[in-house]
Design a protein around this motif. Sequence first.
Motif, mmCIF file in Angstrom:
data_model
loop_
_atom_site.group_PDB
_atom_site.id
_atom_site.type_symbol
_atom_site.label_atom_id
_atom_site.label_comp_id
_atom_site.label_asym_id
_atom_site.label_seq_id
_atom_site.Cartn_x
_atom_site.Cartn_y
_atom_site.Cartn_z
ATOM 1 N N THR A 140 23.264 -4.206 7.542
ATOM 2 C CA THR A 140 22.874 -5.000 6.383
ATOM 3 C C THR A 140 21.374 -5.207 6.365
ATOM 4 O OG1 THR A 140 24.975 -6.123 6.606
ATOM 5 C CG2 THR A 140 23.351 -7.135 5.146
ATOM 6 N N GLY A 176 16.120 -1.536 0.675
ATOM 7 C CA GLY A 176 16.111 -1.987 -0.715
ATOM 8 C C GLY A 176 14.748 -2.545 -1.093
ATOM 9 N N LEU A 196 12.295 0.212 -1.541
ATOM 10 C CA LEU A 196 12.465 0.889 -2.833
ATOM 11 C C LEU A 196 11.895 0.041 -3.965
ATOM 12 C CD1 LEU A 196 16.104 2.234 -2.429
ATOM 13 C CD2 LEU A 196 14.057 3.603 -2.757
ATOM 14 N N ILE A 197 12.221 -1.244 -3.959
ATOM 15 C CA ILE A 197 11.794 -2.099 -5.061
ATOM 16 C C ILE A 197 10.272 -2.225 -5.070
ATOM 17 C CG2 ILE A 197 11.885 -4.433 -6.011
ATOM 18 C CD1 ILE A 197 14.698 -4.677 -4.866
ATOM 19 N N ASN A 233 8.398 1.279 -5.722
ATOM 20 C CA ASN A 233 8.493 1.810 -7.078
ATOM 21 C C ASN A 233 7.888 0.872 -8.116
ATOM 22 O OD1 ASN A 233 9.995 4.451 -6.961
ATOM 23 N ND2 ASN A 233 11.287 3.154 -5.698
ATOM 24 N N TRP A 255 5.188 1.723 -10.838
ATOM 25 C CA TRP A 255 5.490 1.433 -12.235
ATOM 26 C C TRP A 255 4.335 0.661 -12.881
ATOM 27 C CZ3 TRP A 255 11.048 -0.715 -13.598
ATOM 28 C CH2 TRP A 255 11.282 -0.523 -14.969
ATOM 29 N N ILE A 286 17.190 8.346 1.772
ATOM 30 C CA ILE A 286 17.411 7.014 1.216
ATOM 31 C C ILE A 286 18.552 7.062 0.208
ATOM 32 C CG2 ILE A 286 16.352 5.221 -0.214
ATOM 33 C CD1 ILE A 286 15.377 5.347 2.643
ATOM 34 N N ALA A 346 11.806 3.638 -12.530
ATOM 35 C CA ALA A 346 12.970 2.768 -12.677
ATOM 36 C C ALA A 346 14.104 3.089 -11.709
ATOM 37 C CB ALA A 346 13.465 2.790 -14.114
ATOM 38 N N GLY A 348 14.159 4.078 -8.679
ATOM 39 C CA GLY A 348 13.893 3.482 -7.381
ATOM 40 C C GLY A 348 14.107 1.989 -7.397
ATOM 41 N N VAL A 349 13.540 1.335 -8.414
ATOM 42 C CA VAL A 349 13.656 -0.123 -8.497
ATOM 43 C C VAL A 349 15.128 -0.512 -8.646
ATOM 44 C CG1 VAL A 349 13.018 -2.164 -9.789
ATOM 45 C CG2 VAL A 349 11.364 -0.325 -9.488
ATOM 46 N N TYR A 376 17.808 1.262 -7.870
ATOM 47 C CA TYR A 376 18.451 1.545 -6.576
ATOM 48 C C TYR A 376 18.291 0.376 -5.632
ATOM 49 C CZ TYR A 376 19.721 6.471 -6.120
ATOM 50 O OH TYR A 376 20.331 7.678 -6.160
ATOM 51 N N GLY A 377 17.047 -0.068 -5.481
ATOM 52 C CA GLY A 377 16.747 -1.136 -4.538
ATOM 53 C C GLY A 377 17.512 -2.395 -4.886
ATOM 54 N N ILE A 378 17.493 -2.748 -6.183
ATOM 55 C CA ILE A 378 18.160 -3.973 -6.598
ATOM 56 C C ILE A 378 19.666 -3.853 -6.382
ATOM 57 C CG2 ILE A 378 18.705 -5.431 -8.586
ATOM 58 C CD1 ILE A 378 15.882 -4.756 -9.642
ATOM 59 N N LEU A 414 21.212 -1.879 -4.289
ATOM 60 C CA LEU A 414 21.478 -1.845 -2.850
ATOM 61 C C LEU A 414 21.545 -3.258 -2.279
ATOM 62 C CD1 LEU A 414 21.725 -0.185 -0.219
ATOM 63 C CD2 LEU A 414 19.254 -0.222 -0.062
ATOM 64 N N ILE A 415 20.529 -4.072 -2.599
ATOM 65 C CA ILE A 415 20.503 -5.428 -2.056
ATOM 66 C C ILE A 415 21.649 -6.253 -2.637
ATOM 67 C CG2 ILE A 415 19.158 -7.557 -1.991
ATOM 68 C CD1 ILE A 415 16.694 -5.907 -1.576
ATOM 69 N N LEU A 417 24.793 -5.418 -0.814
ATOM 70 C CA LEU A 417 24.816 -5.957 0.539
ATOM 71 C C LEU A 417 25.105 -7.454 0.518
ATOM 72 C CD1 LEU A 417 21.819 -4.013 2.043
ATOM 73 C CD2 LEU A 417 24.185 -3.845 2.769
#
Lengths: 290, 335
Positions: free
Chosen positions: A93, A100, A103-104, A107, A111, B263, B301, B303-304, B306-308, B310-311, B314
Amino acid sequence: MDGLAHQVIAGIATGGIYASVALALVMIYQATHHVNFAQGEMATLSTFIAWSMVQAGMPYWVAFFGTVVVSFVIGVLVERILLRPVQNAPVLTHVGVFIGLLLIVGNLTGWVFGYTTKVFPTPFSSEKPIMGGLVSAHELGSTAVTLVVLTLVFLFFRYTSLGLAMRAAAYNPRSARLVGVRVGWMLALGWGLAAAIGAVAGMMVAPVVFLDPTMMLGILLYAFAGALLGGIDNPSGAVIGGFAVGVLENLAGAYVVGTELKLTVALAIIIGVLVVRPSGLFGRVVTSRV
Amino acid sequence: MSENLVLPLSTASARPATSAWQRLAFVLAGVALAVLPLFLLESFHLFQLTMAVIMALAVLGLNIVSGYNGQISLGHGAFFAVGAYVTAILMSHLDWSFWATLAPSAAICGLVGYGVGFPALRLGGLYLALTTFSLAVAVPQILKHKAIEDWTGGVQGLFITKPEPPTWLPLAITADQWMYLVTVGIAAACFLLAWNLIRGRIGRALMATRDHPTAAEAMGMDTATLKTRAFATSAMITGIAGSLSAVAVEFVAPDSFTFGVSITLFVGMVVGGVASILGSLFGGLFVLFVPNIAEAISKAAPGVIYGIILIAFLFILPDGFAGLLRRIAAKLRGR
């Protein structure tokens, strides 16, 4: 011989950057036993914030300290919002949350600020060559800044009561809690400090590698290598490891493998350290009873 | 290992018995569902679906080592790349047929996986994540290196062609349709093998090693061998997915195998469902179709988002989409 000396000095300058990022990683590792895979991306974001401040017409040093403060706040917020809810979750986790975050942040930076490479200013410039042209003004200046940061961090942890509380919280959370240290907040502070150190590293390296959203990925790898080489639970070890990796990388790049395989050198160092001496040069060897 | 020591564990995974007819019905429904897109989708969407199945296969590989065995790998893109390159090199330099390249690809990926899994034995979960992360970052650079440029084609990469549909088929089909069938067939075989592996003694040993290594060792399991072999098997499956992707795309180049692939596979595993065979399939569909939708908003977008996601998974659904389905099914059955 001049070539060699120059490579070593340039290695020390970049090594200072690795040492800073390695220190940021180790600070978080010591307190939580997690490796922040997003450390590089957070530092890049900080550097972009500094860049926008400079673009907006602020003097360099105002932007510099402004960024350090903003990064500190971002670090604290990330810990409070993202890490706190999962603090007792399994390793997968945590790794997931860090990925995560990577990535956020990575990117979003692209952006908002775009993917074009930008020139980042350096506050250190000099008309005449220093030490017979062996070292550039920026290399000298950034090494000095790195050393100042490292000294400040050392003094903070060694001689202030807050630093002592943070060390206690990292070393033995339960006992620290019992004597009244607010362990949760100490972790958040640690995150803030790590983010601030990362920001300084980002601002110091940006004039060399140029500013773009992926600038820190390779640097993060070297910082990992440095932290592991010095021992991931030992801050001063990580700093020495960072400098060593910087010199090693430059020498290997100049004389052995060429610049195309620089990242592979980091990978080789990481695997080498983990296979030969997993606790690093200065780390504690942990044995546990089952 | 004595048999009666292992027996108590097996009752935990006992499932309600299904009759032979039910099983046959499931298999037929599955085949129908897999073949249906052949007639419904035009070539571009069929290609996308092919890629989704390939990603699902790659996620399955990751799931075996990270989900079932608990060794976190952030570098499975490396095995994907090795598989793709082995196939591309054999096809373009030595004129091998695609089918012939599958076995060497699996073997080489298995060996590389073994090589990575071996030092991994000495590292706790986090160090392994770190090492594999570094591996994933370094891969494009290694592929571009001059020393192997004659084989890998350097930055330009290699061009290969899809296998032609065989002439003995009763229906005339296009190369795209054939590629889809080949992919689904190979993926189905790998999923079946993985299913059998996980359901049996080895699967239970893998999970025991993940959940309580000390107890597993005390029960007589050779955790070191299990871990390295799990890594090799996992790399093999992801490598086969890489081989398939090389022919489906008809092109390999270093920049298709950046850190982002690893990733993506990790995100697919978490979203689909950690330690779930079926979840890998959802993961594959997710990682292919969600970025396509998100890309309409901005280049960054996916990537962002994906990240959101993913979290969010979890935090809210740690057992992924497969876990969600399982819970819904349990509720329906309980009613």
